[in-house]
Design a protein around this motif. Structure first.
Motif, PDB file in Angstrom:
ATOM      1  N   ILE A 280       0.609  -1.342   0.171  1.00 55.86           N
ATOM      2  CA  ILE A 280       0.047   0.142  -0.332  1.00 55.86           C
ATOM      3  C   ILE A 280       1.162   1.102   0.006  1.00 55.86           C
ATOM      4  O   ILE A 280       1.601   1.416   0.781  1.00 55.86           O
ATOM      5  N   ASP A 281       0.474   2.596  -0.837  1.00 56.73           N
ATOM      6  CA  ASP A 281       1.135   4.024  -0.863  1.00 56.73           C
ATOM      7  C   ASP A 281       1.666   4.143   0.083  1.00 56.73           C
ATOM      8  O   ASP A 281       0.340   4.312   0.638  1.00 56.73           O
ATOM      9  N   LYS A 282       2.314   5.397   0.320  1.00 52.83           N
ATOM     10  CA  LYS A 282       3.119   5.608   1.519  1.00 52.83           C
ATOM     11  C   LYS A 282       1.218   6.544   1.631  1.00 52.83           C
ATOM     12  O   LYS A 282       0.917   7.259   2.794  1.00 52.83           O
ATOM     13  N   LYS A 283       0.727   7.194   0.589  1.00 54.00           N
ATOM     14  CA  LYS A 283      -0.268   8.124   0.592  1.00 54.00           C
ATOM     15  C   LYS A 283      -1.151   7.304   0.025  1.00 54.00           C
ATOM     16  O   LYS A 283      -2.596   8.311   0.667  1.00 54.00           O
ATOM     17  N   ASN A 284      -2.148   6.187   0.382  1.00 50.90           N
ATOM     18  CA  ASN A 284      -3.367   5.851   0.209  1.00 50.90           C
ATOM     19  C   ASN A 284      -2.729   4.875   1.462  1.00 50.90           C
ATOM     20  O   ASN A 284      -3.811   4.378   1.671  1.00 50.90           O
ATOM     21  N   GLN A 285      -2.592   5.297   2.298  1.00 53.74           N
ATOM     22  CA  GLN A 285      -2.181   3.983   3.963  1.00 53.74           C
ATOM     23  C   GLN A 285      -3.247   4.530   4.532  1.00 53.74           C
ATOM     24  O   GLN A 285      -4.207   3.452   5.160  1.00 53.74           O
ATOM     25  N   GLU A 286      -3.978   5.329   4.533  1.00 50.51           N
ATOM     26  CA  GLU A 286      -4.243   6.138   6.225  1.00 50.51           C
ATOM     27  C   GLU A 286      -6.118   5.803   5.355  1.00 50.51           C
ATOM     28  O   GLU A 286      -6.917   5.401   6.007  1.00 50.51           O
ATOM     29  N   GLN A 287      -6.472   6.150   4.372  1.00 48.55           N
ATOM     30  CA  GLN A 287      -7.412   6.019   3.361  1.00 48.55           C
ATOM     31  C   GLN A 287      -8.085   4.523   3.402  1.00 48.55           C
ATOM     32  O   GLN A 287      -8.834   3.408   3.512  1.00 48.55           O
ATOM     33  N   PHE A 288      -6.710   3.409   3.423  1.00 44.71           N
ATOM     34  CA  PHE A 288      -6.575   1.864   3.531  1.00 44.71           C
ATOM     35  C   PHE A 288      -7.087   1.127   5.065  1.00 44.71           C
ATOM     36  O   PHE A 288      -8.164   0.548   5.595  1.00 44.71           O
ATOM     37  N   ILE A 289      -6.932   1.655   5.723  1.00 43.68           N
ATOM     38  CA  ILE A 289      -6.837   1.822   7.060  1.00 43.68           C
ATOM     39  C   ILE A 289      -8.353   1.907   7.281  1.00 43.68           C
ATOM     40  O   ILE A 289      -8.278   1.300   8.251  1.00 43.68           O
ATOM     41  N   HIS A 290      -8.625   3.062   6.856  1.00 44.85           N
ATOM     42  CA  HIS A 290     -10.151   3.354   7.512  1.00 44.85           C
ATOM     43  C   HIS A 290     -10.882   2.892   6.906  1.00 44.85           C
ATOM     44  O   HIS A 290     -12.276   1.851   7.142  1.00 44.85           O
ATOM     45  N   GLU A 291     -10.445   2.222   5.428  1.00 48.10           N
ATOM     46  CA  GLU A 291     -11.745   1.701   4.534  1.00 48.10           C
ATOM     47  C   GLU A 291     -11.557   0.160   5.376  1.00 48.10           C
ATOM     48  O   GLU A 291     -12.501  -0.587   5.562  1.00 48.10           O
ATOM     49  N   TRP A 292     -10.557  -0.457   6.054  1.00 47.95           N
ATOM     50  CA  TRP A 292     -10.453  -2.049   6.654  1.00 47.95           C
ATOM     51  C   TRP A 292     -11.450  -1.910   8.045  1.00 47.95           C
ATOM     52  O   TRP A 292     -11.979  -2.808   8.129  1.00 47.95           O
ATOM     53  N   VAL A 293     -11.275  -0.808   8.828  1.00 43.65           N
ATOM     54  CA  VAL A 293     -12.386  -0.972  10.133  1.00 43.65           C
ATOM     55  C   VAL A 293     -13.250  -1.024   9.503  1.00 43.65           C
ATOM     56  O   VAL A 293     -14.597  -1.184   9.782  1.00 43.65           O
ATOM     57  N   LYS A 294     -14.231  -0.024   8.308  1.00 44.06           N
ATOM     58  CA  LYS A 294     -15.328  -0.365   7.955  1.00 44.06           C
ATOM     59  C   LYS A 294     -15.322  -1.790   7.482  1.00 44.06           C
ATOM     60  O   LYS A 294     -16.854  -1.917   7.558  1.00 44.06           O
ATOM     61  N   LEU A 295     -14.854  -1.893   7.003  1.00 47.26           N
ATOM     62  CA  LEU A 295     -15.246  -3.648   6.105  1.00 47.26           C
ATOM     63  C   LEU A 295     -15.334  -4.763   7.231  1.00 47.26           C
ATOM     64  O   LEU A 295     -16.397  -5.599   6.868  1.00 47.26           O
ATOM     65  N   GLN A 296     -14.298  -4.329   9.089  1.00 44.63           N
ATOM     66  CA  GLN A 296     -14.422  -4.984   9.368  1.00 44.63           C
ATOM     67  C   GLN A 296     -15.142  -5.291  10.265  1.00 44.63           C
ATOM     68  O   GLN A 296     -15.780  -5.857  10.956  1.00 44.63           O
TER      69      GLN A 296
END
Length: 256
Positions: A42-58
Motif C-alpha cells: 500500500i502506497d504511503k499516500k493511500n495508507q490512511e484511506q486503506f486503514i479507514h476502509e479496513w475498519v469499515k469492512l471489519q
C-alpha cells in the motif's frame, strides 16, 4: 568496536521488528499491522484511506453471523487470490520481446484492420469570392449547365479536371470542416463551406466502409496483451496438469 556494532545491530533489528508489528487499527480481535501494509504494498499516500476502509469492512463483516455459505465463498475467494498470485509469479520470468510481437503480427496480420468510412464527393474549390459568385450565378441562371462543367472551368484543386469527382476518399483527403458539413448533409445536396484560403461547394453521393490494414506499431500493445493472455493460459494449463499428478483430485458430475 565489535560490541558497539552488535548493540547497534540489535537495536535496529528490534526497532524494525517493533515498527513492523505496530498495530494500526483494531476491531474486536482483528488487527491491522504496519507489516500488513507492507505485504499488501500500500502506497504511503493511500495508507490512511486503506486503514479507514479496513475498519469499515471489519465492522460491516462483524455484523453478519458466520454461516456455511459465507465460509464457502470466503474460502473460494481466498483460493482464487492464491491462484492469481501463483500465475502472476509464473509470468514474471516469461518476458515478451519485440521478436515475439513481430512474429505474431506476421502470422496474424490479416486480423488487424480498422474499418474506415469513405465517401465519393463532387466538389469545386475556388480561392476568391469573385469566382464563388460566378459559380452561384451560373447555377441560379438554371441554363442547364452541368456541375461537372463548372468544376472543369473554375475549380482550382486536383479534382477539377475530373468534373469535381473525387472517387472514394477518406478524411485525410478532404478538409475536416468540409468533410463534416458535407457528410452531415443529405445525400446529393450541394453545400457551400468557407475554408481559410477560399470556398468549397460539394456534395456526397456514395459511401462505403473499407477495411484498412493496421501497421505493426499501431497494434503492438494489443498483440502484447494477446500474448500475455496466451502465455497465462498455456502456463496455467501446464502447471494444472503437473499439479493434478502431484495431488489427489476427484470430480463427480453424476449428481449435478
Amino acid at each position: 568496536m565489535t560490541k558497539y556494532f552488535f548493540v547497534t545491530f540489535i537495536s535496529i533489528f528490534l526497532f524494525g521488528c517493533f515498527e513492523s508489528n505496530t498495530v494500526l487499527a483494531r476491531v474486536n480481535n482483528k488487527t491491522l499491522k504496519q507489516s500488513d501494509l507492507k505485504y499488501l504494498n500500500i502506497d504511503k499516500k493511500n495508507q490512511e484511506q486503506f486503514i479507514h476502509e479496513w475498519v469499515k469492512l471489519q465492522l460491516l463483516a462483524s455484523s453478519v453471523k458466520e454461516n456455511p455459505i459465507i465460509n464457502l465463498k470466503a474460502n473460494f475467494n481466498k483460493a482464487k487470490m492464491k491462484a492469481n498470485i501463483f500465475v502472476s509469479n509464473l509470468l514474471k520470468n516469461k518476458e515478451i520481446n519485440k521478436e515475439d510481437l513481430l512474429n505474431y503480427y506476421k502470422v496474424n496480420y490479416q486480423n488487424f484492420y480498422e474499418v474506415v468510412p469513405k465517401y465519393k464527393f463532387q466538389k469545386i474549390y475556388v480561392s476568391t469570392k469573385k469566382k464563388k459568385n460566378i459559380i452561384i450565378n451560373k447555377i441560379s441562371e438554371n441554363t442547364g449547365i452541368k456541375f461537372s462543367d463548372l468544376a472543369k472551368d473554375y475549380s482550382e484543386d486536383i479534382f477539377g479536371k475530373n468534373g469535381g469527382y473525387t472517387g472514394f476518399v477518406d478524411k485525410s483527403v478532404i478538409r475536416d470542416n468540409v468533410w463534416n458539413k458535407v457528410i452531415n448533409s443529405p445525400k446529393n445536396q450541394y453545400v457551400w463551406v468557407d475554408v481559410p484560403d477560399g470556398y468549397v461547394i460539394a456534395r456526397w453521393y456514395d459511401s462505403k466502409d473499407f477495411k484498412i490494414q493496421q501497421s505493426f506499431d499501431k497494434v503492438r500493445e494489443k498483440i502484447r496483451q494477446i500474448l500475455i493472455k496466451q502465455n497465462r493460459e498455456n502456463l496455467l494449463n501446464q502447471e494444472l496438469e503437473k499439479l493434478k499428478k502431484e495431488n489427489k483430485v476427484e470430480i463427480n458430475l453424476k449428481n449435478i
